[in-house]
Design a protein around this motif. Structure first.
Motif, PDB file in Angstrom:
ATOM      1  N   ARG A   4      -3.081   4.840  -3.020  1.00 37.92           N
ATOM      2  CA  ARG A   4      -1.928   5.842  -3.044  1.00 37.92           C
ATOM      3  C   ARG A   4      -2.428   7.183  -2.354  1.00 37.92           C
ATOM      4  N   TYR A   5      -1.313   7.733  -1.963  1.00 39.10           N
ATOM      5  CA  TYR A   5      -1.233   8.779  -1.081  1.00 39.10           C
ATOM      6  C   TYR A   5      -1.136   9.881  -2.038  1.00 39.10           C
ATOM      7  N   PHE A   6      -1.456  11.001  -1.709  1.00 38.20           N
ATOM      8  CA  PHE A   6      -1.413  12.383  -2.275  1.00 38.20           C
ATOM      9  C   PHE A   6      -1.162  13.557  -1.268  1.00 38.20           C
ATOM     10  N   THR A   7      -0.434  14.676  -1.758  1.00 33.86           N
ATOM     11  CA  THR A   7      -0.137  15.483  -0.522  1.00 33.86           C
ATOM     12  C   THR A   7      -0.800  16.512  -0.829  1.00 33.86           C
ATOM     13  N   PHE A   8      -1.211  17.121  -2.003  1.00 28.15           N
ATOM     14  CA  PHE A   8      -2.081  18.380  -2.218  1.00 28.15           C
ATOM     15  C   PHE A   8      -3.255  18.485  -3.217  1.00 28.15           C
ATOM     16  N   CYS A   9      -3.470  17.438  -4.121  1.00 26.23           N
ATOM     17  CA  CYS A   9      -4.460  17.412  -5.126  1.00 26.23           C
ATOM     18  C   CYS A   9      -4.618  16.158  -5.779  1.00 26.23           C
ATOM     19  N   ALA A  10      -5.728  15.992  -6.362  1.00 24.47           N
ATOM     20  CA  ALA A  10      -6.199  14.922  -7.083  1.00 24.47           C
ATOM     21  C   ALA A  10      -7.077  15.438  -8.189  1.00 24.47           C
ATOM     22  N   GLY A  11      -7.287  14.646  -9.279  1.00 28.31           N
ATOM     23  CA  GLY A  11      -8.302  15.279 -10.234  1.00 28.31           C
ATOM     24  C   GLY A  11      -8.788  13.829 -10.983  1.00 28.31           C
ATOM     25  N   LEU A  12     -10.141  14.037 -11.347  1.00 25.97           N
ATOM     26  CA  LEU A  12     -10.739  13.147 -12.423  1.00 25.97           C
ATOM     27  C   LEU A  12     -11.413  13.793 -13.417  1.00 25.97           C
ATOM     28  N   GLY A  13     -10.966  13.564 -14.744  1.00 32.04           N
ATOM     29  CA  GLY A  13     -11.599  14.317 -15.797  1.00 32.04           C
ATOM     30  C   GLY A  13     -10.583  15.275 -16.473  1.00 32.04           C
ATOM     31  N   MET A  14     -11.014  16.523 -16.570  1.00 25.29           N
ATOM     32  CA  MET A  14     -10.435  17.469 -17.455  1.00 25.29           C
ATOM     33  C   MET A  14      -8.871  17.793 -16.962  1.00 25.29           C
ATOM     34  N   ASP A  15      -8.914  18.305 -15.974  1.00 21.53           N
ATOM     35  CA  ASP A  15      -7.605  18.592 -15.191  1.00 21.53           C
ATOM     36  C   ASP A  15      -6.519  17.543 -15.485  1.00 21.53           C
ATOM     37  N   ALA A  16      -6.988  16.281 -15.157  1.00 26.07           N
ATOM     38  CA  ALA A  16      -5.874  15.255 -15.375  1.00 26.07           C
ATOM     39  C   ALA A  16      -5.726  15.086 -16.867  1.00 26.07           C
ATOM     40  N   ALA A  17      -6.519  15.004 -17.670  1.00 21.30           N
ATOM     41  CA  ALA A  17      -6.464  15.237 -19.180  1.00 21.30           C
ATOM     42  C   ALA A  17      -5.454  16.314 -19.576  1.00 21.30           C
ATOM     43  N   VAL A  18      -5.659  17.517 -19.154  1.00 21.63           N
ATOM     44  CA  VAL A  18      -4.428  18.439 -19.333  1.00 21.63           C
ATOM     45  C   VAL A  18      -3.168  18.186 -18.952  1.00 21.63           C
ATOM     46  N   ILE A  19      -2.887  17.523 -17.552  1.00 16.97           N
ATOM     47  CA  ILE A  19      -1.804  17.045 -17.438  1.00 16.97           C
ATOM     48  C   ILE A  19      -1.126  16.090 -18.264  1.00 16.97           C
ATOM     49  N   HIS A  20      -2.092  15.172 -18.737  1.00 16.86           N
ATOM     50  CA  HIS A  20      -1.431  14.273 -19.603  1.00 16.86           C
ATOM     51  C   HIS A  20      -0.902  14.765 -20.883  1.00 16.86           C
ATOM     52  N   ARG A  21      -1.491  15.673 -21.423  1.00 20.10           N
ATOM     53  CA  ARG A  21      -1.129  16.505 -22.558  1.00 20.10           C
ATOM     54  C   ARG A  21       0.277  17.213 -22.251  1.00 20.10           C
ATOM     55  N   VAL A  22       0.383  17.711 -20.963  1.00 18.78           N
ATOM     56  CA  VAL A  22       1.517  18.404 -20.924  1.00 18.78           C
ATOM     57  C   VAL A  22       2.599  17.460 -20.746  1.00 18.78           C
ATOM     58  N   GLU A  23       2.475  16.524 -19.909  1.00 11.56           N
ATOM     59  CA  GLU A  23       3.260  15.164 -19.850  1.00 11.56           C
ATOM     60  C   GLU A  23       3.784  14.782 -21.402  1.00 11.56           C
ATOM     61  N   ARG A  24       3.025  14.475 -22.222  1.00 12.46           N
ATOM     62  CA  ARG A  24       3.482  14.155 -23.465  1.00 12.46           C
ATOM     63  C   ARG A  24       4.348  15.182 -24.193  1.00 12.46           C
ATOM     64  N   ALA A  25       3.968  16.540 -24.186  1.00 11.80           N
ATOM     65  CA  ALA A  25       4.711  17.437 -24.728  1.00 11.80           C
ATOM     66  C   ALA A  25       6.015  17.674 -24.007  1.00 11.80           C
ATOM     67  N   ARG A  26       5.995  17.312 -22.864  1.00 12.14           N
ATOM     68  CA  ARG A  26       7.527  17.338 -22.117  1.00 12.14           C
ATOM     69  C   ARG A  26       8.307  16.224 -22.581  1.00 12.14           C
ATOM     70  N   HIS A  27       7.907  14.958 -22.871  1.00  7.61           N
ATOM     71  CA  HIS A  27       8.563  13.809 -23.419  1.00  7.61           C
ATOM     72  C   HIS A  27       9.004  14.228 -24.734  1.00  7.61           C
ATOM     73  N   ARG A  28       8.146  15.118 -25.433  1.00  2.00           N
ATOM     74  CA  ARG A  28       8.742  15.464 -26.871  1.00  2.00           C
ATOM     75  C   ARG A  28       9.763  16.570 -26.694  1.00  2.00           C
ATOM     76  N   GLY A  29      10.320  17.022 -25.412  1.00  2.00           N
ATOM     77  CA  GLY A  29      11.386  18.114 -25.486  1.00  2.00           C
ATOM     78  C   GLY A  29      10.793  19.299 -24.949  1.00  2.00           C
ATOM     79  N   ARG A  30       9.367  19.640 -24.828  1.00  2.00           N
ATOM     80  CA  ARG A  30       9.100  21.074 -24.461  1.00  2.00           C
ATOM     81  C   ARG A  30       9.095  21.212 -22.982  1.00  2.00           C
TER      82      ARG A  30
END
Length: 317
Positions: free
Chosen positions: A144-170
């Motif tokens: 899979r291609y990416f344009t500006f960034c990738a991450g393995l570990g904490m930064d990806a886990a933070v993004i997962h938290r944010v996505e779950r919050a957005r799915h709850r309407g945040r």
């Protein structure tokens, strides 16, 4: 010139009226078709079909996730849809123009486009009139291609938290990211048990890494108008840059974040590993780690191979 506008109707910062204005402006310059995404991954199929139909230009109206899908559609438009196959030169693919419509729009802003979509669209239209185009490199994580960034570990886990919050309407805001960072830092297993190693052909393996950030350009992201630059020398014209933290300790992590936010970023320290302009490397984790590309959480991985793909795509900016 034949073009397709790929619209994410859920894009954060645009309205139906704004989309109509953009469509009229583009139609003054190109023969335009408009397509709306209906689900995650739909933009991949739309861009792939556009490339197969010899469309000259694909314009996106959405955030970084929409751009990432379109790029993957363009780059895998061959018969097998596989990123591992021989890739056509950038000149044989449709060019890409990214109108910012998401909450952060790192890719478009890293290209020098304004943050607000009307000003960015105006700049793109001017570039079309004068034939201004740039060829950039991409990153490839496994297939899979990416344009500006990738991450393995904490930064990806933070993004997962944010996505779950957005799915709850945040709403996605800097404060939501900050709270997610603090929560992940306090409870994340990567802080206590560094489990990632970085392997390069012909080089000594770097082990016991807690989290790894990969950049294909700078900045890594934005906090409002402020650039966040863990790897300030990263460039679309070079290979991939890496910043890894060996331990997620409060003093060293805070120092790295502060250095990345400074006007002259140059993160350094005993807990920091930085590598510049890499063509290829592999991250291997003892336990599954959160994984993200271009700000989209993609689940957990034990192993990811990263490759720099030079001069891969033409962009209008």
């Amino acid at each position: 010139m034949r073009a397709i506008l790929v619209v994410n109707p859920k894009a954060t910062t645009t309205t139906g009226r704004g989309r109509d204005v953009l469509v009229r402006a583009l139609r003054s310059e190109v023969d335009l078709t408009v397509a709306y995404t209906r689900r995650r991954g739909h933009a991949v199929a739309l861009a792939r079909e556009a490339a197969r139909q010899d469309v000259d230009l694909v314009v996106t109206l959405g955030g970084d996730g929409t751009v990432n899908e379109v790029v993957n559609g363009l780059m895998t438009a061959g018969p097998s849809n596989s990123a591992a196959d021989d890739r056509p030169p950038a000149e044989e693919l449709p060019a890409l123009a990214a109108v910012p419509g998401g909450s952060t729009n790192v890719f478009a802003r890293a290209l020098g486009l304004p943050r607000e979509w009307p000003e960015a669209a105006s700049m793109i239209l001017e570039a079309l009139r004068v034939g201004r185009v740039r060829t950039i490199g991409l990153g490839l994580a496994d297939d899979r291609y990416f344009t500006f960034c990738a991450g393995l570990g904490m930064d990806a886990a933070v993004i997962h938290r944010v996505e779950r919050a957005r799915h709850r309407g945040r709403v996605s805001t800097p404060s939501l990211y900050l709270r997610s960072i603090v929560s992940q830092f306090l409870i994340g297993a990567e802080r206590r048990h560094p489990a990632i190693r970085l392997e390069q052909p012909g080089e000594i393996t770097e082990g016991e890494l807690a989290t790894v950030i990969i950049q294909n350009t700078a900045p890594w992201t934005y906090v409002g108008d402020r650039e966040v630059n863990p790897n300030p020398d990263a460039s679309f014209d070079l290979g991939l840059d890496v910043l890894a933290l060996r331990r997620l300790r409060v003093p060293s992590t805070t120092r790295m974040v502060t250095q990345s936010l400074s006007r002259r970023p140059d993160p350094r320290g005993r807990q920091i590993l930085r590598l510049h302009d890499l063509e290829e490397f592999t991250l291997v984790a003892e336990q599954p780690q959160a994984f993200q590309l271009d700000g989209d959480y993609l689940g957990e991985r034990n192993k990811v191979r990263f490759t720099s793909v030079a001069a891969a795509l033409r962009v209008i900016c």
